[in-house]
Design a protein around this motif. Structure first.
Motif, PDB file in Angstrom:
ATOM      1  N   ASP A 126     -46.941 -36.083   2.481  1.00 48.95           N
ATOM      2  CA  ASP A 126     -47.314 -34.680   2.537  1.00 48.95           C
ATOM      3  C   ASP A 126     -46.524 -33.972   3.629  1.00 48.95           C
ATOM      4  O   ASP A 126     -45.529 -34.491   4.128  1.00 48.95           O
ATOM      5  N   TRP A 127     -46.994 -32.769   4.029  1.00 44.89           N
ATOM      6  CA  TRP A 127     -46.269 -31.965   5.009  1.00 44.89           C
ATOM      7  C   TRP A 127     -46.146 -32.661   6.357  1.00 44.89           C
ATOM      8  O   TRP A 127     -45.172 -32.421   7.095  1.00 44.89           O
ATOM      9  N   MET A 128     -47.094 -33.510   6.719  1.00 46.64           N
ATOM     10  CA  MET A 128     -47.025 -34.211   8.000  1.00 46.64           C
ATOM     11  C   MET A 128     -45.814 -35.141   8.054  1.00 46.64           C
ATOM     12  O   MET A 128     -45.120 -35.228   9.080  1.00 46.64           O
ATOM     13  N   ALA A 129     -45.552 -35.855   6.955  1.00 45.26           N
ATOM     14  CA  ALA A 129     -44.397 -36.738   6.912  1.00 45.26           C
ATOM     15  C   ALA A 129     -43.103 -35.942   7.007  1.00 45.26           C
ATOM     16  O   ALA A 129     -42.145 -36.359   7.685  1.00 45.26           O
ATOM     17  N   VAL A 130     -43.068 -34.789   6.350  1.00 45.75           N
ATOM     18  CA  VAL A 130     -41.888 -33.921   6.414  1.00 45.75           C
ATOM     19  C   VAL A 130     -41.687 -33.398   7.834  1.00 45.75           C
ATOM     20  O   VAL A 130     -40.571 -33.402   8.369  1.00 45.75           O
ATOM     21  N   ALA A 131     -42.776 -32.946   8.480  1.00 44.50           N
ATOM     22  CA  ALA A 131     -42.684 -32.431   9.853  1.00 44.50           C
ATOM     23  C   ALA A 131     -42.191 -33.515  10.807  1.00 44.50           C
ATOM     24  O   ALA A 131     -41.379 -33.255  11.704  1.00 44.50           O
ATOM     25  N   GLU A 132     -42.668 -34.729  10.638  1.00 41.33           N
ATOM     26  CA  GLU A 132     -42.233 -35.830  11.494  1.00 41.33           C
ATOM     27  C   GLU A 132     -40.748 -36.109  11.290  1.00 41.33           C
ATOM     28  O   GLU A 132     -40.020 -36.345  12.256  1.00 41.33           O
ATOM     29  N   ALA A 133     -40.289 -36.065  10.047  1.00 42.87           N
ATOM     30  CA  ALA A 133     -38.869 -36.279   9.761  1.00 42.87           C
ATOM     31  C   ALA A 133     -38.007 -35.157  10.333  1.00 42.87           C
ATOM     32  O   ALA A 133     -36.835 -35.354  10.631  1.00 42.87           O
ATOM     33  N   MET A 134     -38.600 -33.976  10.504  1.00 42.30           N
ATOM     34  CA  MET A 134     -37.872 -32.842  11.089  1.00 42.30           C
ATOM     35  C   MET A 134     -37.804 -32.923  12.608  1.00 42.30           C
ATOM     36  O   MET A 134     -37.123 -32.119  13.245  1.00 42.30           O
ATOM     37  N   SER A 150     -45.504 -22.907   7.958  1.00 41.12           N
ATOM     38  CA  SER A 150     -45.405 -22.788   9.416  1.00 41.12           C
ATOM     39  C   SER A 150     -44.385 -23.759   9.975  1.00 41.12           C
ATOM     40  O   SER A 150     -43.595 -23.417  10.867  1.00 41.12           O
ATOM     41  N   VAL A 151     -44.389 -24.990   9.466  1.00 33.68           N
ATOM     42  CA  VAL A 151     -43.421 -25.996   9.917  1.00 33.68           C
ATOM     43  C   VAL A 151     -42.005 -25.546   9.597  1.00 33.68           C
ATOM     44  O   VAL A 151     -41.105 -25.625  10.435  1.00 33.68           O
ATOM     45  N   PHE A 152     -41.776 -25.051   8.373  1.00 26.13           N
ATOM     46  CA  PHE A 152     -40.442 -24.602   7.987  1.00 26.13           C
ATOM     47  C   PHE A 152     -39.978 -23.440   8.873  1.00 26.13           C
ATOM     48  O   PHE A 152     -38.821 -23.383   9.284  1.00 26.13           O
ATOM     49  N   GLU A 153     -40.892 -22.513   9.167  1.00 24.68           N
ATOM     50  CA  GLU A 153     -40.550 -21.342   9.977  1.00 24.68           C
ATOM     51  C   GLU A 153     -40.126 -21.764  11.381  1.00 24.68           C
ATOM     52  O   GLU A 153     -39.124 -21.272  11.922  1.00 24.68           O
ATOM     53  N   ASP A 154     -40.879 -22.690  11.989  1.00 25.90           N
ATOM     54  CA  ASP A 154     -40.533 -23.151  13.332  1.00 25.90           C
ATOM     55  C   ASP A 154     -39.278 -24.005  13.312  1.00 25.90           C
ATOM     56  O   ASP A 154     -38.456 -23.957  14.244  1.00 25.90           O
ATOM     57  N   TRP A 155     -39.118 -24.801  12.289  1.00 21.31           N
ATOM     58  CA  TRP A 155     -37.943 -25.689  12.194  1.00 21.31           C
ATOM     59  C   TRP A 155     -36.658 -24.869  12.129  1.00 21.31           C
ATOM     60  O   TRP A 155     -35.688 -25.167  12.827  1.00 21.31           O
ATOM     61  N   GLN A 156     -36.643 -23.814  11.321  1.00 22.35           N
ATOM     62  CA  GLN A 156     -35.435 -23.011  11.212  1.00 22.35           C
ATOM     63  C   GLN A 156     -35.158 -22.226  12.495  1.00 22.35           C
ATOM     64  O   GLN A 156     -34.016 -21.871  12.783  1.00 22.35           O
ATOM     65  N   ALA A 157     -36.202 -21.981  13.292  1.00 20.39           N
ATOM     66  CA  ALA A 157     -36.017 -21.250  14.545  1.00 20.39           C
ATOM     67  C   ALA A 157     -35.504 -22.142  15.667  1.00 20.39           C
ATOM     68  O   ALA A 157     -34.756 -21.684  16.534  1.00 20.39           O
ATOM     69  N   ARG A 158     -35.865 -23.415  15.657  1.00 13.36           N
ATOM     70  CA  ARG A 158     -35.536 -24.274  16.793  1.00 13.36           C
ATOM     71  C   ARG A 158     -34.390 -25.246  16.547  1.00 13.36           C
ATOM     72  O   ARG A 158     -33.879 -25.835  17.497  1.00 13.36           O
ATOM     73  N   CYS A 159     -33.955 -25.434  15.300  1.00 13.99           N
ATOM     74  CA  CYS A 159     -32.938 -26.446  14.997  1.00 13.99           C
ATOM     75  C   CYS A 159     -31.706 -25.815  14.349  1.00 13.99           C
ATOM     76  O   CYS A 159     -31.827 -25.098  13.364  1.00 13.99           O
ATOM     77  N   ALA A 160     -30.544 -26.115  14.916  1.00 12.99           N
ATOM     78  CA  ALA A 160     -29.297 -25.583  14.373  1.00 12.99           C
ATOM     79  C   ALA A 160     -28.972 -26.184  13.013  1.00 12.99           C
ATOM     80  O   ALA A 160     -28.260 -25.577  12.218  1.00 12.99           O
ATOM     81  N   ASP A 161     -29.465 -27.401  12.734  1.00 14.54           N
ATOM     82  CA  ASP A 161     -29.155 -28.064  11.458  1.00 14.54           C
ATOM     83  C   ASP A 161     -30.251 -27.866  10.421  1.00 14.54           C
ATOM     84  O   ASP A 161     -30.371 -28.655   9.479  1.00 14.54           O
ATOM     85  N   ALA A 162     -31.071 -26.813  10.577  1.00 17.65           N
ATOM     86  CA  ALA A 162     -32.109 -26.516   9.583  1.00 17.65           C
ATOM     87  C   ALA A 162     -31.455 -25.840   8.382  1.00 17.65           C
ATOM     88  O   ALA A 162     -31.420 -24.614   8.272  1.00 17.65           O
ATOM     89  N   THR A 163     -30.919 -26.638   7.476  1.00 17.28           N
ATOM     90  CA  THR A 163     -30.210 -26.135   6.312  1.00 17.28           C
ATOM     91  C   THR A 163     -30.904 -26.605   5.041  1.00 17.28           C
ATOM     92  O   THR A 163     -31.763 -27.494   5.075  1.00 17.28           O
ATOM     93  N   VAL A 164     -30.505 -26.018   3.922  1.00 18.01           N
ATOM     94  CA  VAL A 164     -31.060 -26.423   2.631  1.00 18.01           C
ATOM     95  C   VAL A 164     -30.680 -27.872   2.338  1.00 18.01           C
ATOM     96  O   VAL A 164     -31.496 -28.657   1.842  1.00 18.01           O
ATOM     97  N   GLY A 165     -29.441 -28.249   2.679  1.00 14.12           N
ATOM     98  CA  GLY A 165     -29.016 -29.624   2.472  1.00 14.12           C
ATOM     99  C   GLY A 165     -29.835 -30.613   3.275  1.00 14.12           C
ATOM    100  O   GLY A 165     -30.214 -31.683   2.774  1.00 14.12           O
ATOM    101  N   LYS A 166     -30.139 -30.270   4.530  1.00 11.85           N
ATOM    102  CA  LYS A 166     -30.950 -31.135   5.378  1.00 11.85           C
ATOM    103  C   LYS A 166     -32.369 -31.259   4.828  1.00 11.85           C
ATOM    104  O   LYS A 166     -32.971 -32.347   4.843  1.00 11.85           O
ATOM    105  N   LEU A 167     -32.923 -30.153   4.320  1.00 11.61           N
ATOM    106  CA  LEU A 167     -34.258 -30.192   3.739  1.00 11.61           C
ATOM    107  C   LEU A 167     -34.301 -31.125   2.524  1.00 11.61           C
ATOM    108  O   LEU A 167     -35.214 -31.940   2.385  1.00 11.61           O
ATOM    109  N   LEU A 168     -33.307 -31.026   1.654  1.00 13.99           N
ATOM    110  CA  LEU A 168     -33.250 -31.910   0.489  1.00 13.99           C
ATOM    111  C   LEU A 168     -33.128 -33.369   0.921  1.00 13.99           C
ATOM    112  O   LEU A 168     -33.738 -34.263   0.335  1.00 13.99           O
TER     113      LEU A 168
END
Length: 295
Positions: free
Chosen positions: A46-54, A73-91
């Motif tokens: 679930d989202w917790m596993a995704v957040a941990e991987a981020m 909320s996790v996606f919003e914070d991830w894109q704000a704090r990480c330079a590599d928050a890309t669509v490719g990284k999410l996939l």
């Protein structure tokens, strides 16, 4: 040659997904991702596993549990704090946590968002066509040069120590900020939109120009009214995109009165300058002036 599912998902695109920022995905796709990841699932990640991987830690993940949509909320914070928050990284992360079902179902929608984002980027990078016979106003001031009171068409553009992000209902506090930081021994130079910006130009263009190239930092005046302002939302997210992970102390959140609404999640990881605490109020302007004086 045999490709894995992830290889096919990654390469079957006209764009390099590793260079497309997460901001390219619109709210519709993010809500659908939440529908898959928000429910606690004993079988699938679930989202917790995704957040941990981020890269979020245990306490951060526990705090997200109170959100209406932890995934968003996790996606919003991830894109704000990480330079590599890309669509490719999410996939890649979805593949890592074995949620290929999400990629299979939502990949067409993601590709459509990426295509629109790419087209908009190409469109914005091209100068507009202008027929010489139509435009007889020569010479004319470039939109990015004559935008503030002290700009001169033959000199260097006016520069500031900080851009002040605020909504109209908080303007009295901005006046106090001007008195405390500009008209005292600190002698700082603030960019206050209503005072310093000339009328007649595109708001979004000149705002991004000021934040990125004219101002060393940005002070965000947080209030309940700020949370309802589209302009403040744009300015904050734009400033955060320039300093992933807050590595350069570029953005300083300020609270000057109690709030009824929840503090914006994208700013939770930044140190706050709090004017509402009587015990530390005496140090408020000193701390703020110090950080704005840094090179």
């Amino acid at each position: 040659k045999i490709y894995t599912f992830w290889n096919m998902a990654c390469f079957d695109s006209e764009f390099d997904l590793w260079t497309i920022p997460l901001v390219a995905l619109n709210m519709s796709v993010r809500k659908k991702l939440g529908l898959y990841l928000n429910p606690r699932n004993a079988v699938a990640a679930d989202w917790m596993a995704v957040a941990e991987a981020m890269g979020f830690n245990y306490l951060e993940i526990k705090n997200y549990e109170a959100s209406k949509s932890p995934t968003e909320s996790v996606f919003e914070d991830w894109q704000a704090r990480c330079a590599d928050a890309t669509v490719g990284k999410l996939l890649s992360i979805l593949e890592e946590v074995e949620r290929r079902d999400i990629v299979e179902d939502l990949r067409p929608l993601m590709d459509e968002d990426v295509r629109k984002y790419g087209e908009n980027q190409k469109k914005n990078s091209k100068p507009p066509l202008q027929v010489p016979e139509v435009d007889s106003c020569f010479p004319r001031t470039s939109e990015r040069i004559g935008i503030t009171l002290q700009d001169h068409h033959e000199g260097a553009p006016e520069r500031f120590d900080a851009f002040i992000c605020y909504c109209q209902k908080d303007f009295e506090f901005v006046r106090e900020m001007i008195r405390e930081l500009e008209q005292t021994e600190y002698k700082l130079k603030l960019c206050v939109f209503d005072r310093d910006v000339l009328p007649g130009s595109c708001v979004w263009t000149i705002t991004s120009e000021l934040i990125e190239k004219r101002c060393k930092r940005m002070v965000v005046v947080i209030s309940d009214e700020y949370l309802d302002s589209d302009a403040c939302d744009f300015q904050t997210k734009f400033a955060l995109s320039l300093c992933p992970g807050a590595q350069s102390k570029r953005l300083i959140p300020v609270i000057y009165k109690p709030m009824k609404k929840q503090f914006p999640s994208i700013l939770r990881f930044l140190t706050i300058c709090d004017y509402t605490r009587p015990c530390t109020q005496a140090w408020f302007w000193i701390r703020l002036a110090k950080v704005l004086s840094l090179p």
